[in-house]
Design a protein around this motif. Structure first.
Motif, PDB file in Angstrom:
ATOM      1  N   SER A  26       0.850  -1.190   0.000  1.00  0.00           N
ATOM      2  CA  SER A  26       0.000   0.000   0.000  1.00  0.00           C
ATOM      3  C   SER A  26       0.889   1.244   0.000  1.00  0.00           C
ATOM      4  CB  SER A  26      -0.926  -0.002   1.219  1.00  0.00           C
ATOM      5  OG  SER A  26      -0.173   0.005   2.402  1.00  0.00           O
ATOM      6  N   ILE A  27       0.406   2.302  -0.632  1.00  0.00           N
ATOM      7  CA  ILE A  27       1.164   3.545  -0.745  1.00  0.00           C
ATOM      8  C   ILE A  27       0.356   4.658  -0.105  1.00  0.00           C
ATOM      9  CG2 ILE A  27       2.166   5.209  -2.353  1.00  0.00           C
ATOM     10  CD1 ILE A  27       2.420   2.879  -4.359  1.00  0.00           C
ATOM     11  N   ASN A  28       0.987   5.424   0.773  1.00  0.00           N
ATOM     12  CA  ASN A  28       0.380   6.587   1.398  1.00  0.00           C
ATOM     13  C   ASN A  28       1.057   7.823   0.803  1.00  0.00           C
ATOM     14  OD1 ASN A  28      -0.482   8.677   2.998  1.00  0.00           O
ATOM     15  ND2 ASN A  28      -0.315   7.520   4.910  1.00  0.00           N
ATOM     16  N   PRO A  29       0.401   8.498  -0.172  1.00  0.00           N
ATOM     17  CA  PRO A  29       1.059   9.619  -0.852  1.00  0.00           C
ATOM     18  C   PRO A  29       1.272  10.829   0.062  1.00  0.00           C
ATOM     19  CG  PRO A  29      -1.160   9.316  -1.693  1.00  0.00           C
ATOM     20  CD  PRO A  29      -0.898   8.205  -0.730  1.00  0.00           C
ATOM     21  N   THR A  30       0.420  11.030   1.055  1.00  0.00           N
ATOM     22  CA  THR A  30       0.594  12.191   1.936  1.00  0.00           C
ATOM     23  C   THR A  30       1.794  12.032   2.859  1.00  0.00           C
ATOM     24  OG1 THR A  30      -0.972  11.282   3.522  1.00  0.00           O
ATOM     25  CG2 THR A  30      -1.846  12.803   1.885  1.00  0.00           C
ATOM     26  N   ALA A  31       2.083  10.808   3.287  1.00  0.00           N
ATOM     27  CA  ALA A  31       3.241  10.567   4.153  1.00  0.00           C
ATOM     28  C   ALA A  31       4.446  10.085   3.361  1.00  0.00           C
ATOM     29  CB  ALA A  31       2.890   9.537   5.216  1.00  0.00           C
ATOM     30  N   ASN A  32       4.277   9.926   2.038  1.00  0.00           N
ATOM     31  CA  ASN A  32       5.333   9.434   1.163  1.00  0.00           C
ATOM     32  C   ASN A  32       5.943   8.141   1.711  1.00  0.00           C
ATOM     33  OD1 ASN A  32       6.854   9.443  -1.135  1.00  0.00           O
ATOM     34  ND2 ASN A  32       8.466  10.745  -0.282  1.00  0.00           N
ATOM     35  N   SER A  33       5.067   7.165   2.030  1.00  0.00           N
ATOM     36  CA  SER A  33       5.537   5.906   2.592  1.00  0.00           C
ATOM     37  C   SER A  33       4.829   4.734   1.924  1.00  0.00           C
ATOM     38  CB  SER A  33       5.309   5.862   4.101  1.00  0.00           C
ATOM     39  OG  SER A  33       3.922   5.874   4.376  1.00  0.00           O
ATOM     40  N   ARG A  34       5.459   3.581   2.036  1.00  0.00           N
ATOM     41  CA  ARG A  34       4.902   2.331   1.532  1.00  0.00           C
ATOM     42  C   ARG A  34       4.793   1.352   2.684  1.00  0.00           C
ATOM     43  NH1 ARG A  34       6.026   0.808  -4.275  1.00  0.00           N
ATOM     44  NH2 ARG A  34       6.527   2.777  -5.251  1.00  0.00           N
ATOM     45  N   GLY A  35       3.823   0.460   2.593  1.00  0.00           N
ATOM     46  CA  GLY A  35       3.669  -0.577   3.599  1.00  0.00           C
ATOM     47  C   GLY A  35       3.329  -1.898   2.946  1.00  0.00           C
ATOM     48  N   THR A  36       3.734  -2.979   3.584  1.00  0.00           N
ATOM     49  CA  THR A  36       3.440  -4.314   3.089  1.00  0.00           C
ATOM     50  C   THR A  36       2.422  -4.965   4.011  1.00  0.00           C
ATOM     51  OG1 THR A  36       5.666  -4.522   2.203  1.00  0.00           O
ATOM     52  CG2 THR A  36       4.429  -6.549   2.490  1.00  0.00           C
ATOM     53  N   ASN A  37       1.369  -5.483   3.428  1.00  0.00           N
ATOM     54  CA  ASN A  37       0.308  -6.147   4.175  1.00  0.00           C
ATOM     55  C   ASN A  37       0.228  -7.600   3.730  1.00  0.00           C
ATOM     56  OD1 ASN A  37      -0.503  -3.585   5.283  1.00  0.00           O
ATOM     57  ND2 ASN A  37      -1.440  -3.179   3.304  1.00  0.00           N
ATOM     58  N   HIS A  38      -0.196  -8.460   4.634  1.00  0.00           N
ATOM     59  CA  HIS A  38      -0.348  -9.872   4.286  1.00  0.00           C
ATOM     60  C   HIS A  38      -1.652 -10.427   4.868  1.00  0.00           C
ATOM     61  CE1 HIS A  38       1.707  -9.832   8.183  1.00  0.00           C
ATOM     62  NE2 HIS A  38       0.982 -10.895   8.436  1.00  0.00           N
ATOM     63  N   THR A  39      -2.187 -11.417   4.178  1.00  0.00           N
ATOM     64  CA  THR A  39      -3.404 -12.102   4.599  1.00  0.00           C
ATOM     65  C   THR A  39      -3.149 -13.600   4.525  1.00  0.00           C
ATOM     66  OG1 THR A  39      -4.757 -10.324   3.692  1.00  0.00           O
ATOM     67  CG2 THR A  39      -5.874 -12.398   4.144  1.00  0.00           C
ATOM     68  N   THR A  40      -3.456 -14.295   5.621  1.00  0.00           N
ATOM     69  CA  THR A  40      -3.288 -15.741   5.686  1.00  0.00           C
ATOM     70  C   THR A  40      -4.622 -16.370   6.068  1.00  0.00           C
ATOM     71  OG1 THR A  40      -1.021 -15.429   6.435  1.00  0.00           O
ATOM     72  CG2 THR A  40      -1.960 -17.605   6.741  1.00  0.00           C
TER      73      THR A  40
END
Length: 88
Positions: A26-40
């Motif tokens: 996921s990308i947060n353009p306001t904070a200029n950050s990326r995150g990785t999410n997972h579903t199991t």
């Protein structure tokens, strides 16, 4: 990625299992950050067929979601039973 296994225990009883895993960024353009999410996910089920016209069974599953974008991980449990009668 999803894996499914079905096993016929007897001619009238069937078992099923499934395992799934997914990952996204996921990308947060306001904070200029990326995150990785997972579903199991994990699921188990049983089906009983006493005759050709009657089927009954139950399923249970658990899904866990977590990652950098979530403040806490989320767990979800689900279960259900069913019955079917078919006129042939």
């Amino acid at each position: 990625l999803t894996m499914v296994a079905n096993y016929e225990l007897t001619s009238k009883i069937g078992l099923a299992a499934n395992l799934s895993y997914g990952q996204d960024t996921s990308i947060n353009p306001t904070a200029n950050s990326r995150g990785t999410n997972h579903t199991t996910g994990l699921g188990l089920g049983i089906k009983w067929m006493p005759t050709r016209a009657i089927t009954a069974g139950c399923d249970i599953s658990r899904v866990t979601r977590g990652g950098d974008s979530y403040s806490t991980s989320v767990d979800q449990n689900a279960y259900g039973c069913f019955g079917e009668f078919v006129l042939r």
